[in-house]
Design an enzyme around this catalytic site. Structure first.
Site, short mmCIF file in Angstrom:
data_model
loop_
_atom_site.label_atom_id
_atom_site.label_comp_id
_atom_site.label_asym_id
_atom_site.label_seq_id
_atom_site.Cartn_x
_atom_site.Cartn_y
_atom_site.Cartn_z
CE1 TYR A 1 -3.67 3.03 -3.61
CE2 TYR A 1 -4.19 2.13 -1.45
CZ TYR A 1 -3.72 1.96 -2.74
OH TYR A 1 -3.29 0.71 -3.15
CG ASP B 1 -11.63 4.23 1.82
OD1 ASP B 1 -11.52 3.52 2.84
OD2 ASP B 1 -10.81 4.20 0.88
CE LYS C 1 -5.31 0.19 5.91
NZ LYS C 1 -4.07 -0.11 5.25
N1 HOZ Z 1 -0.39 1.83 0.90
C1 HOZ Z 1 -0.58 1.20 2.15
C2 HOZ Z 1 -0.80 2.19 3.25
N2 HOZ Z 1 -1.59 3.29 2.93
C3 HOZ Z 1 0.59 0.34 2.48
C4 HOZ Z 1 0.23 -1.06 2.48
C5 HOZ Z 1 1.40 -1.96 2.80
O1 HOZ Z 1 2.47 -1.79 2.26
O2 HOZ Z 1 1.20 -2.83 3.62
#
Ligand code: HOZ
Length: 427
Positions: A144, A239, A267
């Site tokens: 992702y 990434d 992050k």
């Molecule tokens: N898809 C995000 C973690 N891989 C979650 C993001 C969120 O809900 O803060």
């Protein structure tokens, strides 16, 4: 534990926000039940709207690596806020954070700040296309890279959790330029490159995957990708939104000893405020506007509050690199504890771990790619998730997400977590 107030807040949120959340995984759809609404957090603990204390294993999906409301970060943001929160003009602190990040990470000369990991990956691909003059990219099933159109092809994380790894709204025109390979399958990538000779601008990969659970790349796979990219004039994009400044100062490039051509961040680099970034050698970054023709911009990019949080966070990690070892030791301790308890339960499971990322999969297959990750038993996962939640342990509410440990977690917290699992009936 009682979660009445969270449920009431969720019902109210659903009236005004689609699905009641601003990011799908938070809605608990994969595990059932209502999401927990957080009131505040400190260190390793979340305090929810019902007054429960939860031990946190998601750390805001990565950024809170030093624990919540970490004082140096909070103080830096508060002091900065008093002096204005956004100017749309350059500020000195952007250069300070850029200089520090570049000094910590190998193979990069320059960095551009954006507002999210999605923006970072989207911009990295545009830059790779502009630099190479080619259109196609290769991504891996279950990886992702944010929710921009080119990446919502067999995407991991929330996309696959909700059964829409290929999202409606992504046009055929866009989708045709994204080629799909399996993680850890070098031969598959070679075949794609051969079939699309001289058309591939970039291969983008999570060097340690974290959006189909935690998945570790095989050494020959990563080395092979690097060689292939160099031979075929393809840019290798790491990434590192999850792994950057988490696995160590130099992230996955350093941990795996594989140089990437472009690296993306999110992050940790924002210390819990919205920051993404992409970085590369100067000859690549020089293609970016205003120096070069590849356009990319943003009013809140390099925002002073976000930069001050990122600078406080990276300064601490840079000055105390033993934090990374401490985190890895805690994660290994958790791994060993969970492993010991699960072994006694006599159900199939796998635990994958790298540094301070770890995930549990209820399957008898080694979890090395999306197919094996998806073979996990979701009913067992639901029992596991809710059982742990009832005991005050907050795990990712989807089997396709990694845990992110934070250094405020004590060994007593880890023991409490392992004991909580011991008492659960999963079969
Ligand atoms: N898809 C995000 C973690 N891989 C979650 C993001 C969120 O809900 O803060």
């Amino acid at each position: 534990m009682i979660y009445q107030r969270s449920s009431a807040l969720f019902a109210e949120a659903k009236k005004y926000i689609p699905g009641g959340v601003n990011s799908p995984v938070r809605a608990f759809k994969a595990v059932g039940g209502d999401p927990i609404f957080v009131k505040e957090a400190k260190g390793a603990y979340l305090y929810d709207a019902d007054g429960n204390r939860l031990i946190d294993y998601i750390a805001s999906w990565g950024p809170m690596i030093l624990g919540h409301a970490h004082e140096p970060v909070v103080n830096a943001v508060v002091e900065k806020a008093k002096k204005g929160t956004s100017f749309g003009m350059p500020t000195e602190i952007e250069t300070q954070l850029a200089e520090l990040a570049v000094s910590m990470v190998p193979n990069i000369d320059q960095i551009r700040f954006v507002n999210s990991g999605t923006e970072a990956c989207m911009s990295a691909v545009r830059l790779a296309r502009g630099y190479t003059g080619k259109d196609k990219i290769i991504k891996f099933a279950g990886c992702y890279h944010g929710h921009s159109d080119s990446f919502l092809i067999q995407a991991g994380s929330g996309a696959v959790t909700f059964g829409s790894p290929n999202s409606p709204g992504v046009t055929q025109g866009t989708a045709k330029d994204t080629l799909l390979a399996d993680y850890n399958d070098l031969e598959g990538v070679r075949a794609l490159v051969e079939a699309n000779k001289a058309e591939i601008a970039a291969i983008i990969i999570e060097p340690i995957a974290g959006n189909m659970g935690c998945i570790i790349p095989k050494e020959a796979f990563m080395k092979g990708l690097r060689t292939l990219c160099t031979e075929e004039n393809i840019l290798l994009i790491f990434d590192e939104v999850m792994t950057g400044f988490r696995l160590g100062k130099g992230g996955a490039q350093e941990a795996l000893n594989i140089p990437a051509d472009i690296v993306t961040f999110g992050k940790v680099i924002g210390g819990g405020l919205p920051v993404g970034a992409f970085a590369a050698r100067k000859d690549i970054m020089g293609h970016l506007a205003p120096e070069g023709p590849v356009y990319q911009a943003g009013t809140l990019s390099g925002n002073p509050l976000a930069m001050s949080a990122g600078l406080a966070m990276l300064t601490e990690l840079n000055e105390q690199p033993e934090i990374f070892e401490s985190l890895a030791r805690k994660t290994a301790y958790l791994h060993e504890g969970l492993d010991g308890v699960l072994r006694k339960k006599g159900i199939p499971y796998q635990i994958n771990r790298y540094g301070s990322m770890i995930s549990v999969h209820f399957t008898d297959q080694a979890v090395v790619d999306f197919t094996s990750s998806a073979s996990g038993n979701n009913d067992t996962f639901k029992r596991y998730f809710h059982g742990m939640l009832e005991k005050g342990i907050y795990l990712p509410p989807s089997a396709f997400e990694s845990y992110f440990l934070n250094n405020a977690l004590s060994y007593a917290d880890l023991d409490e977590t392992i004991d909580a699992l011991d008492g659960l009936a999963l079969g």
